[in-house]
Design a protein around this motif. Structure first.
Motif, PDB file in Angstrom:
ATOM      1  N   SER A  35       0.824  -1.209   0.000  1.00  0.00           N
ATOM      2  CA  SER A  35       0.000   0.000   0.000  1.00  0.00           C
ATOM      3  C   SER A  35       0.856   1.255   0.000  1.00  0.00           C
ATOM      4  O   SER A  35       0.476   2.277  -0.581  1.00  0.00           O
ATOM      5  N   GLY A  39       0.666   4.040  -2.875  1.00  0.00           N
ATOM      6  CA  GLY A  39       0.485   5.432  -2.517  1.00  0.00           C
ATOM      7  C   GLY A  39       1.335   6.376  -3.340  1.00  0.00           C
ATOM      8  O   GLY A  39       0.899   7.481  -3.691  1.00  0.00           O
ATOM      9  N   LEU A  43      -0.624   9.349  -5.420  1.00  0.00           N
ATOM     10  CA  LEU A  43      -0.426  10.739  -5.002  1.00  0.00           C
ATOM     11  C   LEU A  43       0.579  11.496  -5.870  1.00  0.00           C
ATOM     12  O   LEU A  43       1.013  12.591  -5.502  1.00  0.00           O
ATOM     13  N   PHE A  72      -7.459  10.187   4.284  1.00  0.00           N
ATOM     14  CA  PHE A  72      -7.553   8.784   3.916  1.00  0.00           C
ATOM     15  C   PHE A  72      -8.794   8.200   4.569  1.00  0.00           C
ATOM     16  O   PHE A  72      -8.987   8.326   5.782  1.00  0.00           O
ATOM     17  N   ILE A  86      -0.224   3.343   3.743  1.00  0.00           N
ATOM     18  CA  ILE A  86      -0.285   4.642   3.093  1.00  0.00           C
ATOM     19  C   ILE A  86      -0.067   5.766   4.107  1.00  0.00           C
ATOM     20  O   ILE A  86       0.433   6.838   3.782  1.00  0.00           O
ATOM     21  N   VAL A 128      -9.711   3.664   0.750  1.00  0.00           N
ATOM     22  CA  VAL A 128      -8.919   2.437   0.660  1.00  0.00           C
ATOM     23  C   VAL A 128      -9.742   1.224   1.094  1.00  0.00           C
ATOM     24  O   VAL A 128     -10.436   1.250   2.104  1.00  0.00           O
TER      25      VAL A 128
END
Length: 207
Positions: A35, A39, A43, A72, A86, A128
């Motif tokens: 993860s 990320g 991003l 998040f 993340i 997520v």
């Protein structure tokens, strides 16, 4: 709006997670690692602004992420397995939780919890959840976020099924989806094939 992140390390770690003999501890660790890698891709288009700072040697113009802190949103409970990784990448992010479970008969989402930060309309909200299976839970979660004011939303999952992607996009065509793999299909129990089993059970050792 679907992006499959095919970085070699992402694919390698996903293969390890798929193996049925991977232990709960290893599965949890791999989820956190993968993860974080996801990320970076999710991003990569964050807006930046220029500020003046002092280094130990001189003054310079440098960049930082612009605007309010990221948010998040974890779809409980399995989303926690992605949230941890993340957050390692952006530890200052705000966190929200949406509690949904899939009715075993109808496969439709049932909400039991909703708690998110304020000013969602000014934040990028990254939702997520490890598995995009039927797509109903993810679609319901994003609908709730939009009702709460969110305007910038992205969805991140480990594995998606074609049926889930189609169902999600039918409701939220404006929300990009990022995944490590697009698998073959759903089975009669709405599990992704070949998949990796029940992500929540494997993360928490409950089965």
């Amino acid at each position: 709006m679907l992006t499959v992140i095919d970085h070699p390390l992402v694919q390698h770690k996903l293969t390890l997670m798929r193996k049925k003999d991977t232990t709960t501890g290893d599965f949890r660790r791999l989820a956190r690692e993968i993860s974080l890698l996801l990320g970076y891709e999710v991003l990569r288009d964050l807006p930046l602004e220029t500020i003046t700072i002092e280094t130990p040697l001189e003054t310079m113009e440098a960049v930082q992420v612009q605007g309010k802190k990221l948010c998040f949103i974890s779809i409980l409970r399995a989303g926690e397995g992605i949230l941890d990784g993340i957050l390692d990448l952006v530890p200052s992010a705000r966190i929200g939780h949406i509690g949904l479970y899939r009715d075993p008969e109808t496969h439709e989402p049932v909400e039991y919890y909703f708690k998110v930060p304020e000013a969602l309309e000014e934040r990028l909200c990254v939702v997520v959840d490890p598995m995009l299976a039927t797509g109903h839970s993810a679609a319901a979660a994003v609908t709730k976020l939009k009702e709460a004011g969110a305007k910038q939303i992205k969805l991140v999952c480990l594995i998606a099924a074609p049926e889930g992607v189609a169902a999600f996009e039918a409701v939220h065509a404006d929300v990009p989806v990022y995944t490590a793999a697009l698998d073959r299909q759903l089975d009669e129990h709405a599990y992704i094939r070949p998949g990796l089993g029940d992500a929540g059970d494997r993360l928490f050792g409950t089965k």
